[in-house]
Design an enzyme around this catalytic site. Structure first.
Site, PDB file in Angstrom:
ATOM      1  N   ARG A 223       0.825  -1.221   0.000  1.00 45.58           N
ATOM      2  CA  ARG A 223       0.000   0.000   0.000  1.00 45.58           C
ATOM      3  C   ARG A 223       0.852   1.261   0.000  1.00 45.58           C
ATOM      4  O   ARG A 223       0.577   2.205  -0.741  1.00 45.58           O
ATOM      5  CB  ARG A 223      -0.959   0.007   1.188  1.00 45.58           C
ATOM      6  CG  ARG A 223      -2.034  -1.070   1.080  1.00 45.58           C
ATOM      7  CD  ARG A 223      -2.874  -1.160   2.325  1.00 45.58           C
ATOM      8  NE  ARG A 223      -2.007  -1.497   3.444  1.00 45.58           N
ATOM      9  CZ  ARG A 223      -2.281  -1.238   4.713  1.00 45.58           C
ATOM     10  NH1 ARG A 223      -3.392  -0.619   5.053  1.00 45.58           N
ATOM     11  NH2 ARG A 223      -1.442  -1.586   5.670  1.00 45.58           N
TER      12      ARG A 223
ATOM     13  N   ASN B  33      -6.104  -2.727   1.987  1.00 51.39           N
ATOM     14  CA  ASN B  33      -6.075  -4.182   2.126  1.00 51.39           C
ATOM     15  C   ASN B  33      -7.510  -4.685   2.155  1.00 51.39           C
ATOM     16  O   ASN B  33      -8.396  -4.032   2.715  1.00 51.39           O
ATOM     17  CB  ASN B  33      -5.380  -4.596   3.422  1.00 51.39           C
ATOM     18  CG  ASN B  33      -3.877  -4.515   3.327  1.00 51.39           C
ATOM     19  OD1 ASN B  33      -3.304  -4.503   2.249  1.00 51.39           O
ATOM     20  ND2 ASN B  33      -3.220  -4.454   4.469  1.00 51.39           N
TER      21      ASN B  33
END
Length: 92
Positions: free
Chosen positions: A21, A39
Site C-alpha cells: 500500500r 487491504n
C-alpha cells in the site's frame, strides 16, 4: 485536452505485509494520480486510480510487478467512477 480514466484494480498474491500500500501510494503520487489503496479481507489489495490515461496505464503496469518483497499473481482491472478523495490515500 488530456483524456482521463478511472479504474479499480484488485491485486492478488503475496501483497499484504510487504509495504504494497505504501509503495502504491508513492508510485501513484509520483505519477500525479488520485485515488486510494486498501487491504481487503481476502488477502488481496484493492486500489482506485484516476488520472490521465497514459499515467493510469503506467501504474497498472507497475502493479503487475509491485514492490520488491511482493509476489503479484493477478491484477484485475474494472472501470470505476472517479474517487471522491483528493490526492492519493491509504484507507486501511
Amino acid at each position: 485536452m488530456t483524456m482521463t480514466k478511472s479504474i479499480t484494480v484488485k491485486i492478488t498474491g503475496g501483497v499484504q505485509g510487504v509495504w504494497f500500500r505504501g509503495w502504491t501510494r508513492q508510485e501513484a503520487e509520483r505519477l500525479g494520480l488520485e485515488g486510494w489503496v486498501r487491504n481487503e479481507a481476502d488477502g488481496s489489495v484493492a486500489a482506485c486510480l484516476s488520472g490521465p490515461v497514459a499515467r493510469v496505464d503506467e501504474m497498472v503496469a507497475l502493479l503487475h510487478m509491485g514492490p520488491p518483497a511482493a509476489r503479484v499473481d493477478l491484477v484485475e482491472v474494472y472501470p470505476s467512477p472517479a474517487p471522491k478523495t483528493k490526492g492519493f490515500v491509504v484507507l486501511r
